[in-house]
Design an enzyme around this catalytic site. Structure first.
Site, short mmCIF file in Angstrom:
data_model
loop_
_atom_site.label_atom_id
_atom_site.label_comp_id
_atom_site.label_asym_id
_atom_site.label_seq_id
_atom_site.Cartn_x
_atom_site.Cartn_y
_atom_site.Cartn_z
N LYS A 103 31.76 49.44 40.55
CA LYS A 103 33.16 48.99 40.55
C LYS A 103 33.96 49.93 39.66
CE LYS A 103 35.59 45.51 42.40
NZ LYS A 103 35.42 44.96 43.74
N ASP A 125 40.73 47.16 46.10
CA ASP A 125 40.62 45.83 45.47
C ASP A 125 42.05 45.44 45.12
OD1 ASP A 125 38.31 43.94 44.28
OD2 ASP A 125 39.93 43.97 42.82
#
Length: 448
Positions: A129, A169
């Protein structure tokens, strides 16, 4: 939630000591370790080989400065992150989040969750991430472009189509992915599938935009079907108004439900006639306006300040799709009092541990994020397949594969929960099923 296994309880204490002031990461690790107590008892070899210790420690943490110039000619400085958490199953895969709340602990929690989410898809992708504390809201397209180019100038040193493949995201949509991809291509002189969520005209996959929201509903429908129910005729409350919320609303409506709420960081709307999704898409995806504008077009709808109060709205099914820890114990109790039968997480960890336990204790069907919102990364992996083969798939082919993946995730979670003595506990089932595949790969690959 109590970790009774002595070894795992000690590991949790070490995680908290080694990663101070990172409550989101602590919460994510605690939930997983609590679920894995039966696994630790049955597989002492995982303890002997340090698998549990290794899986809570990122393989690599990359942190960097992001200088960029705003429209007034002033230099601005943000922080950038990429946490490459676990590559046992394949190249690191996970989104980039651009939001003021981003710091190392948030990226670490998201990367840790991504390990198990990616494992559950059955596709060969590891967990990672990244992101920045940059806020795209209120910025011009040129400011966003300059920031993205600076961010990618550093990030490009650490990613690649067979190494680490980021996606979008919160705060990173089609615009941002385009700018990031363009800079990577310019720097590396190659056109590869190093980012997913790309535009259809330059290597993106059909159904990727819809994937997380659609996948959430496919999982929820499988869970409902297994309990002799369905979306048909149900009232649904959704939080958020970003990509996940919009396409969860679309698919839930297609499956026969009536969605009556959506929200943003300022407040929420209630439209008892059913959300006008085309208007929401225009306001949020095209015009980038606040959700309060909805009532200008639908005066019969209600707008309420304070986004967390959306859970006061009675419903059959709740789909939290905004952000982490948006739904606490008090909100869970209100939903239960108002008759909710199922809650599935669209955002990453949107329920506090206390809220999750409250739902489970009261017999509410509960689907955890690492299972329910895996559709986005699943289709990202399918986009990687299409990029590698230079062969695009139809929308129907991708959507069919997505539906199958989400149904398989539900089934594998049920089987794992049953096997380890917690039947019906889909949180534990998802954690166990996701962990076992990664642990087996780590065992096979030696001390890595």
């Amino acid at each position: 939630m109590v970790i009774e296994n002595e070894y795992l309880a000690g590991l949790m204490q070490r995680v908290m000591k080694r990663n101070p002031n990172e409550p989101e990461f602590h919460q994510a690790v605690e939930e997983v370790l609590c679920s894995l107590q039966g696994v630790a008892d049955e597989h002492p070899e995982f303890i002997e080989r340090g698998i549990f210790e290794a899986i809570v420690e990122p393989e690599r943490i990359i942190k960097f400065r992001v200088p960029w110039v705003d429209d007034n000619g002033k230099v601005q400085i943000n922080r950038g992150y990429r946490i490459q958490f676990n590559s046992a199953l394949g190249p690191y895969k996970g989104g980039l989040r651009f939001h003021p709340s981003v710091y190392e602990g948030v990226i670490k929690f998201l990367g840790f969750e991504q390990i198990f989410k990616n494992s559950l898809t059955g596709l060969p992708i590891g967990g990672g991430k990244g992101g920045s504390d940059f806020d795209p809201k209120g910025k011009s397209d040129m400011e966003v472009m300059r920031f993205c180019q600076s961010f990618m100038t550093e990030l490009s040193k650490h990613i690649g189509s067979d190494t680490d493949v980021p996606a979008g995201d919160i705060g990173v949509g089609a615009r941002e992915i385009g700018f990031l991809f363009g800079q990577y291509k310019r720097l590396m002189n190659e056109n590869t599938g190093v980012l997913t969520g790309k535009g259809i005209s330059y290597g993106g996959s059909l159904a990727r935009t819809e994937a997380t929201g659609y996948g959430l509903c496919y999982y929820t429908e499988a869970m409902l079907k297994d309990n002799n129910s369905s979306f048909a005729g149900k009232t649904v409350v959704i939080s958020g108004s970003g990509n996940v919320a919009i396409y969860a609303c679309e698919k839930a409506t297609q499956l026969g439900a009536k969605v009556i709420t959506m929200s943003d960081s300022n407040g929420y709307i209630v439209d008892k006639n059913g959300i006008d999704l085309e208007l929401i898409k225009r306001l949020k995806e095209v015009e980038r306006k606040r959700i309060s504008e909805y009532i200008s077009f639908h005066p019969q709808a209600e707008y309420h300040e304070g986004c967390t109060l959306v859970w006061n709205t009675p419903c059959d099914i709740a789909l939290p799709c905004a952000t982490q820890n948006e739904l606490d114990k008090a909100a869970a109790e209100t939903l239960i009092k108002n008759g909710v039968m199922a809650v599935c997480e669209g955002a990453n960890m949107p329920n506090t541990i206390e809220a999750m336990e409250t739902f489970q204790a009261n017999g509410v069907l509960f689907g955890p994020a690492k299972a329910t919102n895996a559709g986005g990364v699943a289709v990202s992996a399918l986009e990687m397949c299409q990029n590698s083969s230079r062969h695009p798939w139809t929308f129907e082919a991708v959507d069919s594969e997505l539906k199958s993946i989400m149904e398989n995730i539900y089934e594998s979670s049920c089987k794992a929960a049953e096997k380890y003595g917690v039947p019906g506990n889909l949180v534990a089932g998802a954690n166990i099923a996701g962990f076992l595949k990664v642990a087996d790969a780590m065992m096979a690959q030696g001390i890595v």
